[in-house]
Design an enzyme around this catalytic site. Structure first.
Site, short mmCIF file in Angstrom:
data_model
loop_
_atom_site.label_atom_id
_atom_site.label_comp_id
_atom_site.label_asym_id
_atom_site.label_seq_id
_atom_site.Cartn_x
_atom_site.Cartn_y
_atom_site.Cartn_z
N GLY A 48 0.68 -1.16 0.01
CA GLY A 48 0.10 0.00 0.02
C GLY A 48 0.86 1.21 -0.07
O GLY A 48 2.20 0.97 0.05
N PRO A 49 0.30 2.56 0.02
CA PRO A 49 0.87 3.98 -0.20
C PRO A 49 1.69 3.86 1.18
O PRO A 49 1.46 3.13 2.05
CB PRO A 49 -0.07 4.71 -0.31
CG PRO A 49 -1.33 3.86 -0.54
CD PRO A 49 -1.32 2.57 -0.18
N PRO A 50 2.76 4.79 0.97
CA PRO A 50 3.70 4.97 2.13
C PRO A 50 3.01 5.51 3.32
O PRO A 50 1.90 6.31 3.01
CB PRO A 50 4.80 5.97 1.68
CG PRO A 50 4.35 6.15 0.11
CD PRO A 50 3.40 5.39 -0.24
N GLU A 53 -3.04 34.82 -6.73
CA GLU A 53 -3.64 33.66 -6.01
C GLU A 53 -5.30 33.93 -6.09
O GLU A 53 -6.05 32.98 -5.68
CB GLU A 53 -3.10 34.06 -4.61
CG GLU A 53 -1.63 33.88 -4.52
CD GLU A 53 -1.19 32.42 -4.96
OE1 GLU A 53 -2.22 31.38 -4.66
OE2 GLU A 53 -0.22 32.03 -5.34
N HIS A 91 -6.71 31.94 -8.55
CA HIS A 91 -7.04 30.53 -8.18
C HIS A 91 -8.33 30.57 -7.48
O HIS A 91 -9.10 29.70 -7.58
CB HIS A 91 -5.91 29.95 -7.30
CG HIS A 91 -4.63 29.79 -8.24
ND1 HIS A 91 -4.45 28.88 -9.26
CD2 HIS A 91 -3.43 30.14 -8.11
CE1 HIS A 91 -3.56 28.95 -9.71
NE2 HIS A 91 -2.68 29.62 -8.93
N LYS A 128 2.06 0.19 7.65
CA LYS A 128 2.47 -1.20 7.32
C LYS A 128 3.54 -1.76 8.29
O LYS A 128 3.29 -2.89 9.03
CB LYS A 128 3.03 -1.15 5.82
CG LYS A 128 2.04 -0.99 4.68
CD LYS A 128 2.60 -1.29 3.54
CE LYS A 128 3.67 -0.16 2.92
NZ LYS A 128 3.13 1.14 2.94
N THR A 129 4.51 -0.71 8.54
CA THR A 129 5.40 -1.11 9.56
C THR A 129 4.80 -1.25 10.85
O THR A 129 5.26 -2.24 11.74
CB THR A 129 6.52 -0.03 9.62
OG1 THR A 129 6.93 0.12 8.20
CG2 THR A 129 7.60 -0.50 10.71
N THR A 179 0.99 4.33 5.60
CA THR A 179 -0.27 3.85 5.61
C THR A 179 -0.47 2.98 7.05
O THR A 179 -1.35 2.23 7.32
CB THR A 179 -0.98 3.17 4.57
OG1 THR A 179 -0.02 2.27 3.99
CG2 THR A 179 -1.32 4.29 3.69
N ASP A 200 2.11 25.63 -11.79
CA ASP A 200 0.66 25.52 -11.98
C ASP A 200 0.72 24.96 -13.37
O ASP A 200 -0.04 23.73 -13.74
CB ASP A 200 -0.08 26.95 -12.03
CG ASP A 200 -0.14 27.76 -10.61
OD1 ASP A 200 -0.04 26.76 -9.82
OD2 ASP A 200 -0.11 28.69 -10.79
P1 ADP Z 1 4.35 2.41 6.44
O1 ADP Z 1 5.35 1.45 6.73
O2 ADP Z 1 3.14 1.95 5.66
O3 ADP Z 1 5.15 3.39 5.50
P2 ADP Z 1 4.50 3.40 9.16
O4 ADP Z 1 3.85 2.15 9.74
O5 ADP Z 1 5.98 3.42 8.97
O6 ADP Z 1 4.17 3.39 7.34
O7 ADP Z 1 3.74 4.75 9.71
C1 ADP Z 1 4.43 5.62 10.33
C2 ADP Z 1 3.59 6.42 11.29
O8 ADP Z 1 2.34 6.81 10.90
C3 ADP Z 1 3.21 5.20 12.51
O9 ADP Z 1 4.44 5.20 13.28
C4 ADP Z 1 2.13 5.77 13.08
O10 ADP Z 1 2.54 6.72 14.00
C5 ADP Z 1 1.33 6.40 11.84
N1 ADP Z 1 0.32 5.58 11.36
C6 ADP Z 1 0.25 5.22 10.10
N2 ADP Z 1 -0.67 4.47 9.98
C7 ADP Z 1 -1.47 4.49 11.14
C8 ADP Z 1 -2.83 3.70 11.65
N3 ADP Z 1 -3.52 3.13 10.88
N4 ADP Z 1 -2.82 4.15 12.96
C9 ADP Z 1 -2.22 4.79 13.81
N5 ADP Z 1 -1.07 5.42 13.42
C10 ADP Z 1 -0.57 5.22 12.04
ZN ZN Z 2 -0.54 29.67 -9.04
MG MG Z 3 7.25 1.57 6.47
#
Ligand code: ADP
Ligand code: ZN
Ligand code: MG
Length: 621
Positions: free
Chosen positions: A219-221, A442, A445, A225-226, A223, A517
């Site tokens: 999934g996107p960064p 601005e 816009h 996962k870690t 979100t 832009d």
């Molecule tokens: P990824 O590994 O997907 O890039 P991370 O797990 O490193 O994302 O997320 C970084 C930080 O963002 C986490 O340490 C937490 O503080 C916050 N975070 C991300 N997703 C969540 C979630 N679902 N619930 C709570 N905190 C989140």
């Molecule tokens: Zn502009």
């Molecule tokens: Mg990560």
């Protein structure tokens, strides 16, 4: 308030190594600087060999300060010192009487030295100097230091990678729980099951239910996962090994695969355990067979071997979790069954999930009664969990800067602006002329954003330099949208181009300020004309231009032409809207120049109500 987390310190060994290299470098510089002027020991006169008769003459005539007879047996040397002269003469034992007599005659102090045992030294040449550490150092020191420097820095470099990686082989005890990961209802069961098998394998074992060896979180960064991987280990209460894919991609040949082997060996020993490989695409990208990728691919092969090799002992399971933002780029072999065969998609949070994530990060932070996380969730569509965590922190800072003791909605808004465009830099001075131009730009816009029904409402307009920009217009979504209609895309593009349209309308001139832009607008136009098949014209025609599968030069040209068309049309629309509401543009720009920043409410007052529109109404209804 939460404690601020400091970056982890460098391992001690590395710091020591670095300090050593520094010291050596200093020593080296000092030594070479010293070595330049030769060791002209001012007190030691150069030794000049002379005939014994000449030396005896000197002594007899008294033209000497001292005389020394050196040597116990065999070959003898006579040293005569006079002023800064140092004469040396060879003689035989029979001549010693003559020396003594001559010294007496000239009244020269005379001594005998019995130190020299080596009878060959000094033969025919000057006397050998006693060993001198300082001279030796001056000759060899720089070279030794240089060699030492090379060795130490190589060691330090290796230690840096090595020490960091070695620490990876020591599992940590994860304190993260599922309660720390919010908004994951859809995948909670999947991950909870893994944690359950890890902590309590017996019932699964009885039924022959095998835990998957590898699970990919994609999934996107940002979100979570870690975070999720940590939580699995934390909930299961098992050791957590965490590495990053990039740590296996090293300059040293063979190091990557060695590290993989070491990691899996350590995990097996600690089982049941969780191994987490962050950003696995660094090693797990498609194999190409190119020599340039040989090292990485060797590492990947090792990973595959390990995945195949370890039969999970059901009573002591090891689960390998891995994360990636780019699932489709992984080598197919890696996601085959028996390896990473379970995939869990971790998507961007929807509004409800954002609300839950905000709750997690506002735990222990004082939030004002009026600041409803529901509203914050509403204006943060598209943000990932990590962004929301940063937002909460930034909002707390905003409140602290104001000296308030709770966080309210305005703090969240400002934090959001700051995160979107970087901190405002009020100190940067603009000329009055440029400020005026920026204000119209601005306001262009903002006005189009207000008048185009499908655009997100404008939250704030400024003529305050922020990040790279000289002024900023920020609009925030009010609802989550997962589809974009053609009208929406067009109106978004119209709003992007409205800054430049205003410049032209008011000043009859363009500036470089609209470059960003223009880039964004043409990127959107290309996407519309290409993969989205949204080019203008009849439906048939747009399909003809856009079909994503078509490729080749002709197709690319067609797409480009259609994109240009879209941009032109959007620019015309912007100019039309601004001309139609010219008085509002003027009034808005003047207000903005006075106030520097206008918020949503003020803009609403100024521009009047927004035109309403139903977004996806059936035709003819
Ligand atoms: P990824 O590994 O997907 O890039 P991370 O797990 O490193 O994302 O997320 C970084 C930080 O963002 C986490 O340490 C937490 O503080 C916050 N975070 C991300 N997703 C969540 C979630 N679902 N619930 C709570 N905190 C989140
Ligand atoms: Zn502009
Ligand atoms: Mg990560």
């Amino acid at each position: 308030m939460r404690p601020v987390r400091l970056p982890r310190c460098m391992p001690k060994r590395i710091r020591i190594a670095m300090r050593c290299s520094l010291l050596l470098l200093v020593a080296l510089v000092a030594a070479t600087a010293n070595a330049e002027p030769a060791p002209s020991s001012a007190t030691e006169a150069p030794i000049r060999p002379v005939a014994i008769s000449q030396a005896l003459d000197r002594l007899a005539s008294g033209r000497a300060d001292s005389a020394t007879l050196v040597g116990p047996t065999g070959d003898l040397e006579l040293h005569v010192r006079a002023g800064d002269e140092h004469l040396i003469a060879q003689l035989t034992p029979e001549l010693t009487d003559d020396v003594v007599a001559a010294a007496r005659r000239g009244d020269v102090p005379f001594t005998v030295e019995r130190t020299r045992i080596d009878t060959t030294a000094g033969l025919g040449g000057p006397i050998e100097q006693p060993f001198s550490l300082s001279e030796w150092m001056q000759t060899w020191g720089p070279m030794i230091l240089l060699a030492a420097l090379v060795i130490v820095s190589a060691w330090a470099l290796k230690a840096m990678g090595g020490a960091r990686f070695k620490s990876r082989l020591k599992p940590v005890k994860s304190v993260t729980r599922f309660a720390d990961v919010a908004g994951i209802d859809e995948i909670r069961d999947d991950v909870a099951e893994i944690a359950d098998v890890l902590s309590n394998p017996a019932p699964y074992e009885r039924l022959g239910a095998q835990l998957p060896k590898g699970v990919i979180l994609h999934g996107p960064p940002g979100t979570g996962k870690t975070l999720l991987a940590r939580a699995v280990a934390g909930e299961a209460g098992v050791p957590f090994f965490s590495v990053s894919g990039s740590e296996f991609v090293e300059v040293y040949a063979g190091l990557g695969s060695r590290r993989i082997r070491a990691l899996f060996a350590a995990a097996r020993k600690a089982a049941p355990a969780v191994v987490y490989i962050d950003e696995i695409d660094a090693v797990g990208g498609r194999r190409t067979g190119h020599a340039a990728n040989g090292e990485r691919e060797q590492t990947l092969d090792q990973l595959l071997t390990e995945m195949d090799g370890f039969r999970n002992d059901p009573s002591r399971p090891v689960v390998v979790l891995a994360s990636t933002n780019r699932l489709e780029e992984l080598d197919p072999a890696l996601v085959r069954s028996g390896r990473f065969d379970r995939k869990i998609a971790v998507g961007l949070p929807d509004r409800a999930a954002r609300r839950e994530i905000l709750d997690v990060h506002l735990r222990g932070r004082p939030v004002a009664v009026g600041a409803d996380p529901v509203e914050v969730a509403a204006m943060t569509a598209g943000l990932a969990g990590a962004d929301l965590a940063a937002l909460c922190n930034e909002a707390a800072f905003e409140a602290a800067r104001e000296g308030r003791d709770d966080i309210d909605l305005a703090h969240f808004r400002r934090a959001l602006m700051r995160l979107a465009a970087g901190p405002e830099r009020r100190s940067r001075v603009m000329s009055e002329e440029e400020r005026r131009l920026v204000a119209y730009h601005e306001m262009g816009h903002a006005l189009v954003g207000h008048m185009a029904p499908t655009c997100d409402p404008v939250e704030r307009v400024t003529v305050i330099p922020q990040g790279q920009a000289l002024g900023v217009t920020i609009s925030l979504p009010t609802e989550d949208r997962f589809l974009a209609t053609r009208t929406e895309c067009m109106e978004r593009m119209t709003m992007m181009l409205a800054g430049r349209a205003a410049e032209e309308l008011v000043f009859g001139e363009f500036t470089s300020g609209a470059a960003d832009d223009l880039n964004r607008a043409s990127a959107l136009a290309r996407r519309m004309a290409g993969e989205l098949a949204m080019a203008m014209g009849s439906t048939d025609e747009s399909l003809m231009v856009g079909l994503p599968a078509r490729s080749g030069e002709r197709a690319a040209e067609e797409v480009e032409r259609a994109a240009q068309d879209l941009v032109r049309r959007a620019f015309r629309d912007a100019t039309r809207l601004l001309t139609e509401h010219r008085h509002l543009l003027e009034a808005g720009a003047h207000r903005l120049l006075e106030a520097e920043a206008l918020e949503r409410e003020e803009l609403g007052e100024l521009f009047g109500p927004r035109p309403g529109m139903e977004r996806l109404a059936p035709l003819g209804a």
